[in-house]
Design a protein around this motif. Structure first.
Motif, short mmCIF file in Angstrom:
data_model
loop_
_atom_site.label_atom_id
_atom_site.label_comp_id
_atom_site.label_asym_id
_atom_site.label_seq_id
_atom_site.Cartn_x
_atom_site.Cartn_y
_atom_site.Cartn_z
N PHE A 193 2.56 6.21 -13.25
CA PHE A 193 3.14 6.79 -11.78
C PHE A 193 3.64 4.62 -11.14
O PHE A 193 2.17 4.66 -11.36
CB PHE A 193 2.70 7.66 -10.95
N GLU A 194 3.85 4.11 -10.66
CA GLU A 194 3.92 2.92 -9.86
C GLU A 194 3.90 3.14 -8.47
O GLU A 194 4.74 4.12 -7.95
CB GLU A 194 4.85 2.21 -10.77
N ASN A 195 3.93 1.92 -8.37
CA ASN A 195 3.97 1.47 -6.89
C ASN A 195 3.46 2.89 -5.75
O ASN A 195 4.13 2.74 -5.01
CB ASN A 195 5.61 1.11 -6.56
N PHE A 196 1.92 2.92 -5.86
CA PHE A 196 1.02 4.38 -5.39
C PHE A 196 2.52 5.71 -5.29
O PHE A 196 2.27 6.50 -4.27
CB PHE A 196 1.23 3.95 -3.98
N LYS A 197 2.60 6.01 -6.22
CA LYS A 197 3.12 6.80 -6.81
C LYS A 197 4.81 7.38 -6.09
O LYS A 197 5.14 8.80 -6.26
CB LYS A 197 2.33 7.75 -6.39
N LYS A 198 5.29 5.93 -6.20
CA LYS A 198 6.90 6.68 -5.00
C LYS A 198 7.25 5.41 -6.28
O LYS A 198 8.90 6.54 -6.36
CB LYS A 198 6.72 5.39 -4.19
N THR A 199 7.05 5.57 -7.35
CA THR A 199 8.13 5.49 -8.48
C THR A 199 7.68 5.57 -9.48
O THR A 199 6.50 5.58 -10.14
CB THR A 199 8.41 3.72 -9.02
N LEU A 200 8.74 7.18 -10.37
CA LEU A 200 8.14 7.81 -11.79
C LEU A 200 8.76 6.84 -12.90
O LEU A 200 10.28 6.62 -12.77
CB LEU A 200 9.24 9.27 -11.48
N LYS A 201 8.05 6.50 -14.44
CA LYS A 201 8.26 5.66 -15.02
C LYS A 201 7.78 6.78 -16.30
O LYS A 201 7.03 6.73 -16.46
CB LYS A 201 6.64 4.43 -14.89
N ILE A 202 9.12 6.61 -17.03
CA ILE A 202 9.14 7.65 -17.91
C ILE A 202 9.55 6.42 -19.33
O ILE A 202 10.68 6.19 -19.28
CB ILE A 202 10.04 8.95 -18.08
N SER A 249 0.36 -1.12 -0.30
CA SER A 249 0.20 0.00 -0.01
C SER A 249 0.78 1.39 0.04
O SER A 249 1.84 0.95 -0.57
CB SER A 249 -0.66 -0.35 1.06
N GLU A 250 0.05 2.25 0.45
CA GLU A 250 1.10 3.66 0.38
C GLU A 250 1.87 3.82 1.61
O GLU A 250 3.13 4.25 1.98
CB GLU A 250 0.20 5.07 -0.05
N ARG A 251 1.10 2.72 2.58
CA ARG A 251 2.64 2.80 3.52
C ARG A 251 3.61 1.50 3.86
O ARG A 251 4.42 1.92 4.30
CB ARG A 251 1.31 2.04 5.29
N VAL A 252 3.25 0.94 2.62
CA VAL A 252 4.18 -0.44 2.57
C VAL A 252 4.56 -1.05 1.24
O VAL A 252 3.23 -1.21 0.43
CB VAL A 252 3.78 -1.99 2.90
N SER A 253 5.65 -1.24 1.07
CA SER A 253 5.66 -1.37 -0.34
C SER A 253 7.37 -1.56 -0.55
O SER A 253 8.09 -1.85 -0.26
CB SER A 253 5.80 0.06 -1.10
N GLN A 254 7.82 -2.25 -1.47
CA GLN A 254 8.87 -3.12 -2.51
C GLN A 254 9.80 -2.00 -2.47
O GLN A 254 8.76 -1.53 -4.36
CB GLN A 254 8.50 -4.18 -2.93
N GLY A 255 10.64 -1.75 -2.73
CA GLY A 255 11.43 -0.46 -3.64
C GLY A 255 12.06 -2.10 -4.64
O GLY A 255 11.91 -2.72 -4.86
N LEU A 256 12.69 -0.14 -5.78
CA LEU A 256 13.10 -1.11 -7.32
C LEU A 256 14.47 -1.87 -6.30
O LEU A 256 15.15 -2.85 -7.58
CB LEU A 256 14.21 -0.16 -7.61
N ASN A 257 15.15 -0.91 -5.56
CA ASN A 257 16.05 -2.83 -5.10
C ASN A 257 16.07 -4.42 -4.34
O ASN A 257 17.12 -4.93 -3.53
CB ASN A 257 17.18 -1.77 -4.33
N GLY A 258 14.31 -4.17 -3.99
CA GLY A 258 14.06 -5.57 -3.74
C GLY A 258 13.48 -5.19 -2.43
O GLY A 258 12.76 -6.50 -1.57
N ASP A 259 14.11 -4.04 -1.26
CA ASP A 259 13.43 -4.37 -0.03
C ASP A 259 11.80 -3.61 -0.10
O ASP A 259 11.54 -3.05 -0.62
CB ASP A 259 14.99 -3.24 1.31
N LEU A 270 13.20 4.65 -14.80
CA LEU A 270 12.77 4.69 -13.00
C LEU A 270 13.49 5.82 -12.00
O LEU A 270 14.92 5.48 -11.76
CB LEU A 270 12.97 3.05 -12.87
N LEU A 271 12.23 6.56 -11.53
CA LEU A 271 12.82 7.46 -10.18
C LEU A 271 11.96 5.96 -9.63
O LEU A 271 11.05 6.66 -9.40
CB LEU A 271 13.39 8.69 -11.29
N GLU A 272 12.67 6.91 -8.44
CA GLU A 272 12.04 5.94 -7.45
C GLU A 272 12.14 7.34 -5.92
O GLU A 272 13.44 7.26 -5.38
CB GLU A 272 12.69 4.94 -6.93
#
Length: 1194
Positions: free
Chosen positions: A313-322, A186-196, A284-286
């Motif tokens: 926008f992905e991962n609840f807008k935490k990731t900007l994808k162009i 969710s907006e509170r819990v999410s996986q980053g691009l590095n897998g964490d 991909l910017l995070e």
């Protein structure tokens, strides 16, 4: 057998590479021709530049090439010759350059790492492949580590590190629990691009001991699992209770409750960072932030806007994808994390570099001896790439010299080539981010013309449709094509024919007189050849008497007609349909030569009947509706639905069958035709009845098949010609034993909703189909054509499962198997699905526009490679819009039009264009995800057309012998106006037209005075504009010259004469005296009975006047002192209409029907005439004149 396969593959590849020869000469794909032409080698198939192989399987390095004669192959490894004969584990496929390294017989993949390059050579040159880097894939195990439980205070942030092992290629990361269920994000819990796994703030429900990070290595189809991570969240309330229990009353305690915090960035750290991405890739910017309440992320680009249609926008807008980034996307991107307590931001400086990409790739060149040509190799990149030329795989600086060749940077210029100039040239464009390598051959051929279309080929078309006559040809130099009609006919030219570049002659609208022999002639400097074809134009097929709407009584007979007219040389077939389906297989339906007859009509025959006529060239159809109504019943007999059956009994109970018997109810004068048996499942769907079976009306028992784990009840319904009976009473219940499922879910599908997933759906089994308790589904999938093991998961109470981390748009084999507590259903069949689509990557190329006429154009384009579509190809969209009118040079609001062409079509027609205008268009490929990038805008212009009619035509200033004409220019000139054409002619009183006069007027004029016309004459005018193409639509108008002034004066002179004026005054005075005498005589009389009655029934609008008014009493007009009403003047048609309020002697009995007695009282009051009579003379339609006025007093 292997040799035959290779020969077939050789021919197919030769066709493939000859398709690319579109430079100086096109080579048709004629099998006989292809076998005779000499061709340099062309690489048709090769392995990718970066080739990661499975270390457990044989290594196959592809290199396929074709030419005439067939080429030989050799390889280099790490820049030196690779002698495959010295390595027993390496073999080359016959008639191919493909290498096979036998790893499965003891070889090690690591020993064959390196850079490989293939060379294909024949007597006309040598082609080389890309540098193919071979690397075995790696999927190492997770390092052993001891993971301590994470104790976190409620509201604090937390990061669970995955740290997967480094693999080749990198693994796909996802988090799941012990039950193989994805952890909710969710907006509170999410996986980053590095897998964490990042927690902006933890909550008590986050406590669990099975946070497991998985790494999936797609290349080897293995999944590695990290040790489970434990998270325990303690809240302030429980902590306060613990402290209170251990402290005395005098101690101070009470930790604060959850504290809200401003946002803090968990990743990236600091206030700024940098990012380099290559052109065409996905950027991909995070930004992930901690805070309470949970921060919301927003993205902006400093000094600009985020690119439209490419930003996601992905991962609840935490990731900007162009997607598909270009150099224009370089800049500073700022992410802002905000909650109610404040905000924090981070700036990422993005630089877009570019590996080399083609601007103009070199293309194969086919020339004739003595001709000139060029090879152009233009590429761009960041930094700018270096261009290097090779000839037959050797740097051109050290290659054998060719006097016809000159190298000028990115271009090789050929002059006066000879057959020995044939060679294969390579262009290498490289910078620090990669390279491009292209082979392009120069093939010098001298061939006389050949016509490949069979002689005397017959073409048949329907009149008024296009006819296409083929003339496939080849020759070097390229032959010129001419068409003739008949044996000694002249060459065909003109707008009624279209000559295509491939030699085809098109007759857009073929007529009957277009039939005949057509001759195609091909000639070049080496010879001439001709071929004849035949064209037959047939009459169209028509339905001259169509079927008509019919209403027929039940049990009657009806007939539909379908009489046709067709070309005598075509054989038509007539087919009848009912409701767009085949006619029922019933002997009551009789199909005749030109009709359809239905005997003994029933209610089921109601519907739409269609007659379809097909020939080998065309098809027509017509439909009519049949409505069946009830026949009037015979009064003596009453027909009704049957009574319901009764006394249902179940016998012979078994696990999968039972016998049901019943007693029929009364038939009600209509025999029972059949019984319908229904069942109720009291265990799964109580109260819902389902169809089980039906039996003939003569049968009263039936053996019923049963399903396991169902609590059955049965009922029976009787049916006759009138209808269905009410259902019978339900039978007793019978519960069958459970068993494993007999069937699997239906409608299994695999369709991706995102580019990196596969959504597997199915139709769940009903409770009736489950056969037992504990219904579940085993979902299995594997990638098609990769020889993977099946991956399976068991789910319940769902009809969908999402597989994440899949490659974009690849086929998968899918199966879904049902199971319950007693076992599995039979093995299910496999279906093919595809992972998610993504937007197409490539725009259509080589867009060409052929303007057919002033309102129609044809657009062509090259299809995009299927791999770049990245989804199901749905078609192509052509966007086109008018830029400006060439006649007005004024721009207007651009209204883009869109035409969609389905499938892999590579051309289309653009109708409805405006003449003499400039247009732009572009083409885009479309898949299920959306549209790909647009091709570069293509500009084209339409020729002139005929103009529209002038905007107006006014005729003013009429005189005795002249009229003035004024007009407006056409709203749509459709070109440059050359002149106006004015035609006019007189019209007499009987509407007959006189001689027609024509005048041509310069285009810059807007008015004209016509002189020397006849007086008092009506003229009709026809007016239109002209361009160089022709005349436009005309506008018409009529006008009249005025009459002779002397005649007009004679008609009005009498009204101005003194004697006439005096006479009129005397007449008026005489009338006034008569009126006064009449009123005095009335007033002298006493009150007679009739007079009293008049007083009692007086007209409410006739009120007596006061004596001091100086007017007469009783009969004065109440309207006399009012102003004239609006509209009381003489109408325009010169007739006099009587107003409702007008007074006259006739209105009060003074007319012809009224009489006075001796004392002057009115005795005609009660003669029965109550309505007012119109005044004499008021109904005449003659125009008033002095003569008529005189006659009225005679």
């Amino acid at each position: 057998m292997l040799k035959k396969k290779n020969i077939a593959a050789s021919k197919a590849s030769l066709v493939l590479f000859l398709c690319q020869m579109i430079s100086a000469l096109d080579v048709p794909l004629d099998s006989k021709l292809l076998e005779e032409l000499l061709q340099p080698p062309t690489i048709t198939q090769q392995s990718p530049k970066d080739y990661i192989v499975d270390p457990r399987e044989n290594i196959v390095i592809q290199c396929e090439a074709k030419g005439k004669p067939p080429p030989s192959f050799s390889w280099t490894r790490n820049g030196t010759h690779f002698d495959i004969d010295k390595d027993a584990l390496v073999t080359m496929k016959p008639n191919s350059g493909t290498l096979v390294v036998n790893i499965m017989n003891g070889g090690r993949a690591e020993a064959y790492e390196g850079v490989y390059q293939c060379t294909a050579r024949n007597e006309r040159g040598a082609a080389i492949s890309n540098n193919i880097v071979i690397r075995p894939s790696r999927s190492p195990l997770w390092t052993k580590e001891k993971l301590e439980p994470n104790h976190v205070r409620e509201g604090d942030s937390l990061v669970l590190h995955c740290r997967p092992p480094v693999g080749l290629p990198p693994p796909i990361i996802f988090w799941m629990d012990n039950a193989f269920q994805k952890l909710p994000q969710s907006e509170r819990v999410s996986q980053g691009l590095n897998g964490d796994l990042y927690f902006s703030n933890v909550q008590p429900e986050d406590s669990r001991e099975d946070y497991i990070c998985y790494a999936r290595f797609n290349h080897t189809q293995t999944i590695q699992q990290k040790q489970p991570i434990s998270v325990k969240v303690f809240s302030m309330d429980s902590l306060n209770d613990t402290i209170a229990a251990n402290l005395s009353d005098t101690d101070i305690y009470g930790a604060k409750s959850v504290t809200e915090r401003q946002p803090v960035l968990l990743t990236p750290t600091g206030s700024t960072s940098t990012k380099v991405e290559l052109r065409g890739n996905v950027l991909l910017l995070e930004c992930i932030a901690a805070g309470l309440p949970t921060p919301v992320i927003r993205w902006i680009k400093e000094g600009g806007e985020l690119p439209a249609n490419r930003t996601f926008f992905e991962n609840f807008k935490k990731t900007l994808k162009i997607i598909d980034v270009s150099e224009a996307d370089s800049g500073n991107y700022k992410c802002i994390a905000r909650n109610t307590l404040g905000s924090v931001h981070h700036v990422i400086s993005v630089t877009v570099k570019a590996a080399p990409y083609w601007i103009t790739a070199p293309r194969n060149l086919v020339l004739s001896p003595g001709e000139d040509g060029t090879l152009i190799c233009r590429a761009n990149g960041n930094p700018k790439p270096n261009i290097n030329w090779l000839a037959n795989g050797v740097p051109i600086a050290i290659a054998p010299e060719d006097p016809s060749r000159k190298v000028d940077g990115d271009t090789i210029i050929f002059s006066h080539v000879q057959e020995r100039s044939s060679a294969v040239y390579q262009c290498n464009a490289s910078n620090e981010y990669g390279y491009l390598l292209a082979n392009a051959f120069v093939n010098v051929l001298a061939e006389p013309p050949r016509i490949l279309t069979p002689a005397n080929k017959l073409y048949q078309v329907i009149a008024d449709s296009p006819a296409l006559l083929d003339c496939a040809y080849f020759g070097s130099p390229k032959p010129e094509i001419e068409w003739f009609k008949g044996v000694k006919g002249s060459i065909l030219r003109g707008s009624e024919y279209i000559f295509h570049y491939n030699g085809t002659l098109e007759i857009p609208v073929a007529q009957k007189d277009s039939s005949g022999t057509y001759t195609c002639v091909a000639r070049n400097e080496l010879g001439k050849i001709q071929n004849e074809v035949q064209l037959e134009v047939k009459d169209p097929t028509m339905i001259i008497k169509q079927p008509e709407y019919k209403v027929i009584q039940r049990y009657g007979q009806v007939s539909f007609e379908c009489i046709i007219k067709h070309d005598s040389t075509l054989l038509p077939t007539v087919t009848w349909l009912k409701d767009n389906d085949e006619l029922p297989d019933d002997e009551r339906f009789l199909v005749g030569k030109d009709n359809l007859t239905i005997m003994n009509v029933t209610d089921k025959d109601d519907g739409t009947y269609t007659c379809i006529v097909n020939t080998t060239l065309d098809s027509v159809s017509a439909s009519a509706v049949l409505t069946v109504v009830a026949a009037p019943p015979t009064p003596a007999i009453i027909y009704a639905r049957p009574n319901p059956p009764f006394d249902l009994e179940l016998t012979g109970q078994l696990e999968r069958s039972i016998e049901l018997s019943w007693i029929p109810g009364d038939e009600n004068n209509s025999p029972i035709t059949n019984f319908v048996i229904e069942y109720e499942d009291g265990l799964h769907e109580p109260g819902v009845w389902h169809y089980q079976t039906e039996v003939p009306g003569t049968q009263t028992t039936v053996q019923l098949k049963l399903s396991p784990y169902v609590n059955y009840s049965f009922r029976v319904i009787a049916v006759n010609e009138i209808g269905r009976s009410q259902p019978s009473e339900a039978s007793e219940q019978y519960l069958t034993k459970p068993a494993s499922p007999d069937e699997n879910p239906s409608n299994v599908q695999g369709i991706g909703s995102e580019p990196d997933n596969l959504v597997i759906t199915w139709e769940s089994l009903t409770g009736f189909q489950s056969n037992g308790p504990g219904l579940q589904y085993k979902v299995s999938w594997r990638q098609k054509d990769v020889d993977d093991e099946w991956t399976s998961v068991i789910v319940a109470n769902v009809s969908k499962y999402i597989v994440s981390g899949t490659p974009t748009f690849v086929p998968y084999e899918i199966k879904v198997q049902a199971l319950n507590d007693l076992g599995y259903a039979p093995e299910p069949s496999e279906v093919i699905g595809h992972s998610g689509e993504d937007l197409p990557m490539v725009a259509p190329g080589n867009v060409q526009v052929h303007v057919i006429n002033s309102t129609l154009a044809k657009v062509h384009w090259d299809p995009v490679p299927l791999k770049s579509v990245r989804g199901h190809l749905q078609g192509y969209k052509v966007y086109y819009w008018k830029v400006q009118s060439l006649s007005r040079r004024s721009r207007r609001h651009v209204e883009k039009k869109i035409l969609t062409f389905r499938g892999n079509k590579t051309f289309g027609m653009l109708p409805g264009l405006e003449p003499y205008s400039s247009y732009k268009l572009n083409v885009r490929v479309v898949n299920g995800k959306g549209e790909g990038p647009a091709s570069p805008d293509k500009v084209f212009k339409t020729p002139e057309g005929v103009p529209s009619s002038p905007s107006f035509l006014k005729i003013t200033n009429p005189t005795l012998d002249s009229l003035t004409l004024e007009w407006g220019s056409p709203t749509h000139p459709n070109g440059v106006l050359t002149s106006y054409i004015l035609k006019f002619q007189p019209i007499n009183n009987t509407h007959e037209l006189g001689p027609l006069v024509e005048i041509r007027i310069p285009a810059n004029e807007s008015s004209l005075i016509l002189k020397n016309l006849n007086y008092s004459t009506r003229y009709k005018f026809y007016f239109n504009a002209q361009t160089s193409v022709g005349s436009g639509n005309q506008i018409t108008e009529e006008a009249v010259t005025i009459m002779d002034e002397a005649m007009a004066s004679r008609q009005v002179d009498i009204a101005t004469q003194g004697w006439f004026i005096g006479l009129m005054c005397a007449v008026a005075l005489l009338i006034l005296i008569l009126l006064i005498v009449c009123f005095i005589r009335r007033n002298k009389g006493g009150k007679y009975p009739v007079k009293e009655k008049e007083d009692a029934h007086a007209d409410p609008e006739i009120q007596p006047m006061k004596e001091d008014d100086g007017t007469f009493g009783e009969y004065s007009d109440a309207e006399d002192h009012k102003p004239l009403k609006k509209g009381s003047r003489t109408p325009s048609d010169r007739t006099v209409k009587k107003e409702d309020s007008d007074d006259s002697l006739v209105d009060y009995g003074e007319g012809v029907n009224g009489q006075f007695n001796e004392d002057g009282s009115f005795i005609g009051q009660y003669s029965g005439k109550k309505e007012k009579e119109p005044a004499e003379g008021n109904e005449s339609s003659e125009a008033p004149s002095p003569v008529n006025a005189m006659n009225s007093f005679v």
